[in-house]
Scaffold this active site. Sequence first.
Site, mmCIF file in Angstrom:
data_model
loop_
_atom_site.group_PDB
_atom_site.id
_atom_site.type_symbol
_atom_site.label_atom_id
_atom_site.label_comp_id
_atom_site.label_asym_id
_atom_site.label_seq_id
_atom_site.Cartn_x
_atom_site.Cartn_y
_atom_site.Cartn_z
ATOM 1 N N CYS A 29 -80.868 -3.117 55.369
ATOM 2 C CA CYS A 29 -81.178 -2.766 53.985
ATOM 3 C C CYS A 29 -81.279 -1.264 53.769
ATOM 4 O O CYS A 29 -81.592 -0.504 54.666
ATOM 5 C CB CYS A 29 -82.534 -3.338 53.568
ATOM 6 S SG CYS A 29 -82.686 -5.088 53.778
ATOM 7 N N GLY A 55 -76.163 -1.617 54.084
ATOM 8 C CA GLY A 55 -76.097 -3.018 53.659
ATOM 9 C C GLY A 55 -74.955 -3.193 52.691
ATOM 10 O O GLY A 55 -74.902 -2.500 51.678
ATOM 11 N N ASN A 130 -87.127 -2.635 52.783
ATOM 12 C CA ASN A 130 -86.297 -2.438 53.968
ATOM 13 C C ASN A 130 -87.173 -2.700 55.179
ATOM 14 O O ASN A 130 -88.230 -2.083 55.322
ATOM 15 C CB ASN A 130 -85.758 -1.001 53.990
ATOM 16 C CG ASN A 130 -84.979 -0.665 55.263
ATOM 17 O OD1 ASN A 130 -84.916 0.490 55.672
ATOM 18 N ND2 ASN A 130 -84.379 -1.647 55.887
ATOM 19 N N GLY A 131 -86.742 -3.615 56.038
ATOM 20 C CA GLY A 131 -87.525 -3.937 57.227
ATOM 21 C C GLY A 131 -87.595 -5.436 57.414
ATOM 22 O O GLY A 131 -86.836 -6.189 56.798
ATOM 23 N N TYR A 271 -77.509 5.688 65.532
ATOM 24 C CA TYR A 271 -76.402 5.055 64.819
ATOM 25 C C TYR A 271 -76.636 4.785 63.333
ATOM 26 O O TYR A 271 -75.747 5.013 62.516
ATOM 27 C CB TYR A 271 -76.063 3.723 65.515
ATOM 28 C CG TYR A 271 -75.021 2.899 64.812
ATOM 29 C CD1 TYR A 271 -73.705 3.337 64.707
ATOM 30 C CD2 TYR A 271 -75.351 1.677 64.229
ATOM 31 C CE1 TYR A 271 -72.742 2.593 64.049
ATOM 32 C CE2 TYR A 271 -74.390 0.920 63.565
ATOM 33 C CZ TYR A 271 -73.090 1.381 63.479
ATOM 34 O OH TYR A 271 -72.148 0.645 62.825
#
Length: 505
Positions: A29, A55, A130-131, A271
């Site tokens: 996300c 995402g 997000n998570g 990354y």
Amino acid sequence: MAQTDFGHFSGNFTHPFLDEDGDKLREECGVFGAINSEDASATTALGLHALQHRGQEAVGITSFDGKDFISRRGLGHVAENFSSAEAIAELPGSMASGHVRYSTTGGAGLRNVQPLYAELASGGFAIAHNGNISNAQTLRKDLVGKGSIFQSTSDTEVIIHLVATSRYPTVADRLIDALRLVEGAYALIVMTPEGMIACRDPLGIRPLVMGKLGDSVLFASESVAFDVVGAELIREVEPGEMLQVDFNGNIKSLHPFGKTAPRPCIFEHVYFSRPDSYFAGQSVYEARKAIGAELATEAPCDVDLVVPVPDSGVPAAIGYAQQSGVPFELGIIRSHYVGRTFIQPSDAARHSGVKRKHNANRGLVAGKKIVLIDDSIVRGTTSLKIVEMMREAGASEVHFRVASPPTAHSCFYGVDTPERSKLLAARMDLEPMREFIKADSLAFISIDGLYRAVGSKKRDKSCPQFCDACFTGEYPTSLTDLAGKSQKDDELPFTDAPNTDSRAA
Ligand code: SF4
């Protein structure tokens, strides 16, 4: 107060950036929010576009026009859903937040596309997350037992129900009350009729930054989103910090969970984040170059050329080349137009996905000894195909260096990892991995080398400075939902903990 919800199915699930072999870890996300902005929805759409790499399966934006919340959600890319003036016009108001996502926890489908919205006793409540909440199933079971009715299968909805059932008087206090029960990783942007709340979990596992554009305050998963909308990066939202911004521009900072030593995700450096972002106070590009330089020191290679696996291996390969003095060359050319699934003309072509995406620069690598630099090895299938491609193109030796330690454990904090039995480093030690990808030699950066490269002298074993659980298996939070279950991690016949030292074969 009402909510209007436009649901749009546009686009599909195959996208140009998507790794066709599922051979990369994927951030699930990205979030963005803007308050006190004349162009809140347009700014949010542009910000989300800069976060598209986090995402690509679905996107949603919710705005608040002073009276009502309006949502528009769709499957596919931001540009497919929010590039038209009509789409933005459907989302009026000076406050908006949005979300791009993959669909792992909760599955695909519009009902899981965020921001999620609920009408609470206190008014509208929209949340973008997000998570991943590592005790969401446990909390959900408890809430359902007490009568809560869930609308989605997303772990984020647990937060809404906890807020709804909290007995504290203000929304902010209810949110704090709710988050005290939550384990795992969260970077949240919440909208209420009073304003915007941004909050990061106590360990700061997932990133969240604050910016400014004129009088408007912005929040985003990565600083690159501020560059794209022309905003200024103010600072990171601190781990465990809750920032409240009202419609008069007042900003209030709270640390309701006390201060703990932070553990941001080290894979953001490796990354996930775009190289033009700043993470944990450091340029991601510079960090990746430093990782490559450290890798060259730890695992040198007698070769003619340093060749990055595009695009994510490029900064580390530059660092490797600069440190080793070996020329950096583009021995693999990436096509940027590989998104669609083609009707395959033959069986052989069905296996050519990697060739459509990457092609050898034959004239460069023929007859040369090369070292390939990639950010990570997940399943190993792409690494194998790339090594074979280099040999077919005439490279006389193909060595492989990896800018992260072996990825041997699953992530439970909002990153899409294959189940552990599919991770090459969970199944094999170094020499079998080298044989699997058919390289002449293989080496990974050590965990201490990675820490050195991102600015820590060494990994503090008693209290690591980052979350590095996918390399070490040392998870920084409880994993309540996994406790007592048959955890795939434990089913594998390991006799030793995976080795995260620098290893070469
Ligand atoms: Fe990041 Fe790995 Fe920790 Fe997940 S387990 S948060 S990918 S370091």
